[in-house]
Motif scaffolding. Structure first.
Motif, short mmCIF file in Angstrom:
data_model
loop_
_atom_site.label_atom_id
_atom_site.label_comp_id
_atom_site.label_asym_id
_atom_site.label_seq_id
_atom_site.Cartn_x
_atom_site.Cartn_y
_atom_site.Cartn_z
N SER A 194 0.83 -1.20 0.00
CA SER A 194 0.00 0.00 0.00
C SER A 194 0.87 1.25 0.00
CB SER A 194 -0.93 -0.02 1.22
OG SER A 194 -0.17 -0.09 2.41
N LYS A 195 0.19 2.39 0.17
CA LYS A 195 0.83 3.70 0.11
C LYS A 195 1.96 3.79 1.12
CE LYS A 195 -0.34 8.58 -0.09
NZ LYS A 195 -1.47 9.50 -0.15
N GLY A 196 3.02 4.39 0.68
CA GLY A 196 4.20 4.59 1.52
C GLY A 196 5.46 4.70 0.66
N ASP A 211 8.87 -8.57 14.42
CA ASP A 211 9.94 -9.56 14.35
C ASP A 211 9.73 -10.59 13.24
OD1 ASP A 211 11.31 -8.48 16.55
OD2 ASP A 211 10.06 -9.61 17.96
N GLY A 212 8.72 -10.39 12.43
CA GLY A 212 8.39 -11.35 11.39
C GLY A 212 9.24 -11.21 10.14
N ILE A 213 8.72 -11.69 9.03
CA ILE A 213 9.46 -11.77 7.78
C ILE A 213 10.01 -10.43 7.30
CG2 ILE A 213 7.41 -11.62 6.29
CD1 ILE A 213 8.96 -13.75 4.49
N PHE A 214 9.28 -9.33 7.52
CA PHE A 214 9.73 -8.03 7.03
C PHE A 214 10.51 -7.23 8.07
CE2 PHE A 214 5.77 -8.33 4.19
CZ PHE A 214 6.48 -8.93 3.17
N GLY A 215 10.71 -7.78 9.26
CA GLY A 215 11.34 -7.07 10.36
C GLY A 215 12.76 -6.61 10.12
N LYS A 216 13.51 -7.31 9.26
CA LYS A 216 14.92 -6.96 9.04
C LYS A 216 15.24 -6.73 7.56
CE LYS A 216 16.44 -9.00 13.27
NZ LYS A 216 17.33 -9.85 13.99
N VAL A 217 14.22 -6.52 6.75
CA VAL A 217 14.45 -6.31 5.31
C VAL A 217 15.25 -5.02 5.10
CG1 VAL A 217 13.29 -5.73 3.12
CG2 VAL A 217 12.44 -7.62 4.54
N THR A 218 16.26 -5.09 4.22
CA THR A 218 17.11 -3.94 3.91
C THR A 218 16.80 -3.35 2.52
OG1 THR A 218 18.80 -5.48 3.11
CG2 THR A 218 19.03 -4.65 5.38
N TYR A 219 16.48 -4.22 1.57
CA TYR A 219 16.19 -3.78 0.20
C TYR A 219 15.01 -4.58 -0.35
CZ TYR A 219 20.49 -1.08 -0.15
OH TYR A 219 21.47 -0.15 0.05
N ILE A 220 14.32 -3.97 -1.30
CA ILE A 220 13.23 -4.60 -2.03
C ILE A 220 13.42 -4.31 -3.51
CG2 ILE A 220 10.71 -4.69 -2.36
CD1 ILE A 220 10.68 -3.28 0.53
N GLN A 221 13.20 -5.31 -4.34
CA GLN A 221 13.21 -5.12 -5.78
C GLN A 221 11.80 -5.37 -6.31
OE1 GLN A 221 16.26 -8.09 -6.42
NE2 GLN A 221 17.43 -6.58 -7.61
N LEU A 269 12.03 -1.46 -9.95
CA LEU A 269 12.62 -0.58 -8.95
C LEU A 269 13.57 -1.31 -8.01
CD1 LEU A 269 9.46 1.36 -7.65
CD2 LEU A 269 11.18 2.20 -9.27
N LEU A 270 14.51 -0.55 -7.47
CA LEU A 270 15.27 -0.95 -6.29
C LEU A 270 14.87 0.03 -5.20
CD1 LEU A 270 17.45 -2.58 -4.80
CD2 LEU A 270 19.12 -0.87 -5.63
N LEU A 271 14.40 -0.50 -4.08
CA LEU A 271 13.96 0.33 -2.96
C LEU A 271 14.80 -0.01 -1.73
CD1 LEU A 271 11.02 -0.98 -4.36
CD2 LEU A 271 10.36 1.18 -3.35
N LYS A 272 15.15 1.00 -0.97
CA LYS A 272 15.91 0.82 0.27
C LYS A 272 14.95 0.98 1.44
CE LYS A 272 19.94 2.62 2.76
NZ LYS A 272 20.56 1.41 3.14
N THR A 282 6.15 -5.27 9.12
CA THR A 282 6.01 -4.27 8.07
C THR A 282 7.38 -3.77 7.64
OG1 THR A 282 3.90 -3.51 8.96
CG2 THR A 282 5.07 -1.97 7.56
N VAL A 283 7.49 -3.47 6.35
CA VAL A 283 8.67 -2.77 5.84
C VAL A 283 8.18 -1.63 4.96
CG1 VAL A 283 9.00 -4.36 3.88
CG2 VAL A 283 10.90 -2.94 4.65
N GLY A 284 8.75 -0.45 5.17
CA GLY A 284 8.53 0.71 4.32
C GLY A 284 9.83 0.98 3.58
N ALA A 285 9.75 1.60 2.42
CA ALA A 285 10.96 1.82 1.63
C ALA A 285 10.81 3.02 0.72
CB ALA A 285 11.26 0.56 0.81
N ALA A 286 11.94 3.46 0.20
CA ALA A 286 11.98 4.55 -0.78
C ALA A 286 12.79 4.09 -1.98
CB ALA A 286 12.62 5.80 -0.17
N ALA A 287 12.33 4.45 -3.17
CA ALA A 287 13.02 4.06 -4.40
C ALA A 287 14.38 4.76 -4.47
CB ALA A 287 12.18 4.42 -5.61
N VAL A 288 15.41 3.97 -4.85
CA VAL A 288 16.75 4.52 -5.03
C VAL A 288 17.23 4.38 -6.47
CG1 VAL A 288 17.44 4.31 -2.61
CG2 VAL A 288 17.85 2.40 -4.16
#
Length: 166
Positions: free
Chosen positions: A81-83, A122-132, A112-115, A94-100
């Motif tokens: 969703s929005k973010g 503490d779940g699956i998105f708790g330690k995500v660093t990047y999203i493609q 996109l590559l998002l940081k 939850t993980v939020g990110a910004a496009a780099v």
């Protein structure tokens, strides 16, 4: 009205569209511009189906927000969703990110590559660093002018790859 549009779009995907998504996304060739930096490892990849919601301002379409369902074996695992933000429907993380970086695609929203800039839980998105956002299809803003105040939702699909620090 905007919440109703998002609720209807996500609801329709949960009932119909997401159930037909493939369990394992095709392995796309990743352009150099959106490769994840060294020091990170792949965590998970999920196919997604949804809409890009656009609003008309000053006669031009602008992105309001995405609304998509990410799946595993045809079952919803996360909402996008929005973010932009991704929230696990399994563990609430939850993980939020910004496009780099981006890689334009013909007749589709860009890859996109998002940081990550926000992690909760503490779940699956708790330690995500990047999203493609990979293998994008559809979702591009409509061509031409529009009437101020109108909204439209354009269907898209993509594969989202989530990465964590090694």
């Amino acid at each position: 009205m905007k919440r109703m549009t998002v609720a209807l779009a996500v609801g329709a995907l949960l009932v119909g569209g997401a159930a037909t998504a493939s369990a394992t996304p095709a392995a796309p060739r990743v352009p150099d511009a959106i490769k994840v930096p060294a020091g990170n490892r792949a965590l998970a990849s999920f196919p997604a189906e949804g809409v890009q919601i656009y609003g008309c301002t000053a006669g031009a379409w602008t992105l309001i927000q995405p609304a998509a369902v990410l799946t595993r074996h045809g079952k919803p695992v996360a909402l996008h969703s929005k973010g932009p933000v991704w929230t696990s429907v399994v563990d609430g993380s939850t993980v939020g990110a910004a496009a780099v970086a981006n890689s334009p695609q013909p007749d589709a929203i860009p890859q996109l590559l998002l940081k990550a800039n926000l992690n909760t839980g503490d779940g699956i998105f708790g330690k995500v660093t990047y999203i493609q956002r990979l293998n994008t299809r559809g979702g591009a803003a409509p061509a031409g002018t529009c009437s101020d105040g109108t909204q439209t939702a354009v269907r898209y699909s993509a594969d989202y790859a989530f990465w964590v620090a090694e």
